[in-house]
Design a protein around this motif. Structure first.
Motif, PDB file in Angstrom:
ATOM      1  N   ARG A   1     -46.873 -13.370 -60.098  1.00 24.22           N
ATOM      2  CA  ARG A   1     -47.932 -12.270 -60.244  1.00 24.22           C
ATOM      3  C   ARG A   1     -47.478 -12.020 -61.793  1.00 24.22           C
ATOM      4  O   ARG A   1     -46.648 -11.908 -62.267  1.00 24.22           O
ATOM      5  CB  ARG A   1     -47.096 -11.164 -59.476  1.00 24.22           C
ATOM      6  CG  ARG A   1     -48.535 -10.079 -59.471  1.00 24.22           C
ATOM      7  CD  ARG A   1     -48.002  -9.049 -58.523  1.00 24.22           C
ATOM      8  NE  ARG A   1     -46.802  -8.179 -58.974  1.00 24.22           N
ATOM      9  CZ  ARG A   1     -46.320  -7.437 -58.466  1.00 24.22           C
ATOM     10  NH1 ARG A   1     -46.304  -7.022 -57.343  1.00 24.22           N
ATOM     11  NH2 ARG A   1     -45.212  -6.380 -59.164  1.00 24.22           N
TER      12      ARG A   1
ATOM     13  N   GLY B   1     -46.938 -15.639 -57.344  1.00 27.62           N
ATOM     14  CA  GLY B   1     -48.372 -15.540 -57.390  1.00 27.62           C
ATOM     15  C   GLY B   1     -48.892 -16.266 -56.220  1.00 27.62           C
ATOM     16  O   GLY B   1     -48.546 -17.386 -55.679  1.00 27.62           O
TER      17      GLY B   1
ATOM     18  N   VAL C   1     -52.446 -13.982 -62.307  1.00 31.11           N
ATOM     19  CA  VAL C   1     -51.295 -14.784 -62.227  1.00 31.11           C
ATOM     20  C   VAL C   1     -50.621 -15.140 -63.561  1.00 31.11           C
ATOM     21  O   VAL C   1     -51.639 -15.459 -64.563  1.00 31.11           O
ATOM     22  CB  VAL C   1     -51.370 -15.789 -60.889  1.00 31.11           C
ATOM     23  CG1 VAL C   1     -51.498 -15.303 -59.665  1.00 31.11           C
ATOM     24  CG2 VAL C   1     -52.043 -16.891 -61.631  1.00 31.11           C
TER      25      VAL C   1
END
Length: 643
Positions: free
Chosen positions: A190, A134, A144
């Motif tokens: 992510r 992220g 995230v």
């Protein structure tokens, strides 16, 4: 050089509860002497009684104490189970120095795979896809997942959706990670919004053989804590299975793994791509579902590998090796319909399911229960809240699901609340039936709480029987059944509200009732033409009923008046038994409605205590670091403007 097999003669299990009992069962079947360890809280626990020998330790987390116990008991191997020291390289090193085998991988592998950042690099080297990192602050950087680089179990994890949430989430994750793992290093990746949690069971020996035993689906989870697990994955097709299992085997080879381990992946439902999450270098809680569909005893395989034996199966033997479907439900001491708050107390009556509980299951289904909870046992917040596991196996997923519903309906714990009723409702849901639940579903979904109406009627029926039979109402129902004397008249039963029971006409509040069975606290009634089964315990001031796994408590009105401050008087009580982590306010301080006053922790859950309304702190009884019981007064807020 070929490693010579040296049989294990005495095995110390460095754990407690159901996993200690489970390891002991296999060890005994293999003719291995077993040694338990225990703390003062567990001196009379089931795992202590089940072992050949037992040694007291100051803590299950004390490496020196565990190694010393292994020495004095003559153990030549230690099985760590899961949790506690199971993924601590310090234990592996200390045992190796003492000449005692660990049933698990080497300290170097535990170190490497125990850190998510290091494991990520191993996966990349093995050609296994990993979750993209992220980038908070970039226009498309959110959401995230902030997570601890060490450990697991959902500790030190926070989903961050906006820049404004980031700093607070990082601080909370660091605090949890440091407390749980002694390391507050974090990863930022992510966040996959719609994912399925898939994991592959691997087995590897010291001779270079690495096998997989297919996959499990653990997508039904709440805040990264697994709730239901199943094998095989209901949405996994042969092509995906091949890719997943190949990746898991390659990663195990890359790291030089030896023993039973689990490689966990996240499948992005939106893109059908999967990513490596972590490797658990131990036996998993959900290992029984894999055992059920493969017929392989994973603990036996662990012990044989630790003895230096070569795996006597080839991967080709497992190609068509999935037999049926298995599902596991974790029974926790928590109030799932009351904010998932941890529960503690004495389990006055405990009923685990057996073949007789599955009234509608097909003959081809089997029920297996792993537990260490007995009637009269005290459940504290000192250890993990998992009380046991209910596992079913059937020829297909739907037959297994229906059998699990029966098994959960036959599970009853009185004296404290568990999540069994929640599990029953979840397994009965269309979403679980249709396998559409992803990893985030339970964090926002509303699983409807069961109604107290039927349980209330069942409690009233039993109370009326006791009155009509002129039995001492302080006695619980006797194991040889309930008795009544003569034809009873209609009875007004006082529970949380009055209920009129007419046993002559067979009605409760005018609803037709027919009794089928009543013995050993188990009541079977037809209510308005539908058959219901419950475990019932009526006491002078309250009645407890467990129906479809859910515990209901009905207190008489005169007792309710003695239950402490009324809601709204400004007193903030401990909503769960646990430890006060921090106190954020002082006496005399002005607060606004919803302001954080302090924080508690119990059984892996943190809870912020907030001001019920604006005002000033008249009393602060909470002290950081202290243990408090459920309902303990911690803060008192006087409303603004009050003298």
């Amino acid at each position: 050089m070929t490693r010579r097999a040296v049989p294990i003669r005495t095995l110390l299990i460095a754990n407690r509860g159901e996993i200690a009992l489970r390891v002991m069962r296999t060890a005994r079947a293999l003719g291995i002497r077993t040694v338990a360890i225990f703390t003062d809280l567990d001196a009379a626990a089931p795992h202590v009684r089940a072992a050949t020998d037992a040694v007291r330790v100051s803590s299950y987390l004390d490496v020196d104490a565990v190694v010393s116990a292994a020495r004095v008991s003559g153990a030549d191997a230690v099985h760590p189970g899961y949790g506690f020291l199971s993924e601590r390289a310090e234990l592996a090193r200390a045992l190796d120095a003492a000449g005692i085998r660990l049933v698990g991988p080497s300290a170097e592998v535990i170190d490497l795979m125990g850190r998510k950042d290091a494991a990520r690099e191993v996966a990349i080297a093995a050609g296994v896809p990993v979750v993209p990192q992220g980038e908070p602050g970039s226009p498309d950087g959110y959401p995230v997942l902030v997570k601890a680089a060490s450990g697991g179990g959902g500790k030190g994890m926070r989903i961050v959706r906006t820049p404004e949430e980031y700093d607070a989430a990082v601080a909370a994750a660091k605090r949890e990670a440091l407390a749980a793992f002694g390391d507050d290093t974090l990863l930022v990746e992510r966040y996959v919004e719609h994912g399925r949690h898939l994991e592959v069971q691997v087995l590897a020996d010291a001779h270079g053989n690495v096998l997989h035993l297919f996959e499990r689906d653990c997508s039904t989870q709440r805040r990264h804590q697994k709730v239901l697990e199943e094998a095989p994955g209901p949405t996994v097709d042969p092509f995906l299975r091949h890719r997943l299992t190949t990746a898991a085997v390659e990663l195990a080879r890359q790291v030089g793994y030896v023993g039973a381990g689990t490689v966990e992946f996240l499948l992005d439902a939106d893109t059908s791509e999967f990513y490596f999450l972590e490797m658990n270098t131990r036996l998993q809680v959900e290992h029984p579902v894999t055992e059920a569909v493969t017929g392989i005893d994973l603990v036996a395989m662990q012990l044989r590998v630790a003895s230096g034996e070569e795996l006597d199966h080839t991967q080709d033997q497992f190609v068509m090796g999935i037999h049926g479907h298995a599902i596991e439900a974790r029974v926790y001491a928590e109030d799932a319909f009351g904010g998932f708050l941890p529960q503690a107390g004495t389990a006055s009556l405990v009923r685990w399911p057996g073949p007789q509980e599955a009234e509608t299951s097909a003959e081809a289904t089997t029920v297996r229960v792993h537990h260490a909870l007995e009637s009269g046992q005290v459940v504290s917040t000192a250890y993990d809240p998992m009380l046991g596991k209910v596992i079913v196996h059937g020829p297909d997923r739907e037959s297994a699901r229906l059998a699990l519903l029966d098994a959960l309906a036959g599970t009853a714990v009185l004296g404290l609340t568990t999540n069994t009723g929640f599990l029953h409702a979840l397994v009965a849901s269309e979403e679980f039936r249709d396998a559409t639940i992803d990893t985030a579903w339970l964090d926002t979904a509303e699983v409807p709480a069961p109604s107290p109406d039927l349980p209330r009627m069942m409690a009233a029926w039993v109370a009326a029987m006791l009155i009509a039979g002129e039995e001492d109402p302080s006695d619980p129902f006797r194991a040889d059944g309930w008795r009544s004397a003569g034809e009873p008249a209609p009875v007004r039963v006082e529970l949380d509200r009055p209920v009129l029971v007419d046993r002559v006409r067979g009605t409760v509040d005018g609803v037709p009732v027919r009794q089928h069975a009543a013995a050993d606290h188990v009541l079977v009634l037809s209510i308005d033409g539908r058959r219901h089964r419950a475990v019932v315990n009526v006491q002078p001031h309250l009645a407890e009923v467990v129906h479809l796994g859910q515990r209901f408590v009905f207190r008489r009105p005169d007792v309710l008046a003695d239950h402490g401050p009324a809601i709204g008087d400004g007193t903030v009580l401990a909503p769960m038994p646990g430890t006060v982590l921090e106190v954020s306010v002082a006496v005399g301080e002005e607060v606004v409605e919803g302001q954080a006053l302090g924080m508690m922790e119990a059984m892996k859950m943190e809870l912020t205590l907030r001001a019920p309304f604006a005002g000033a702190l008249a009393a602060v009884d909470a002290v950081a670091g202290t243990q408090v019981a459920l309902g303990t007064p911690l803060f008192h807020v006087e409303p603004a403007g009050q003298e």
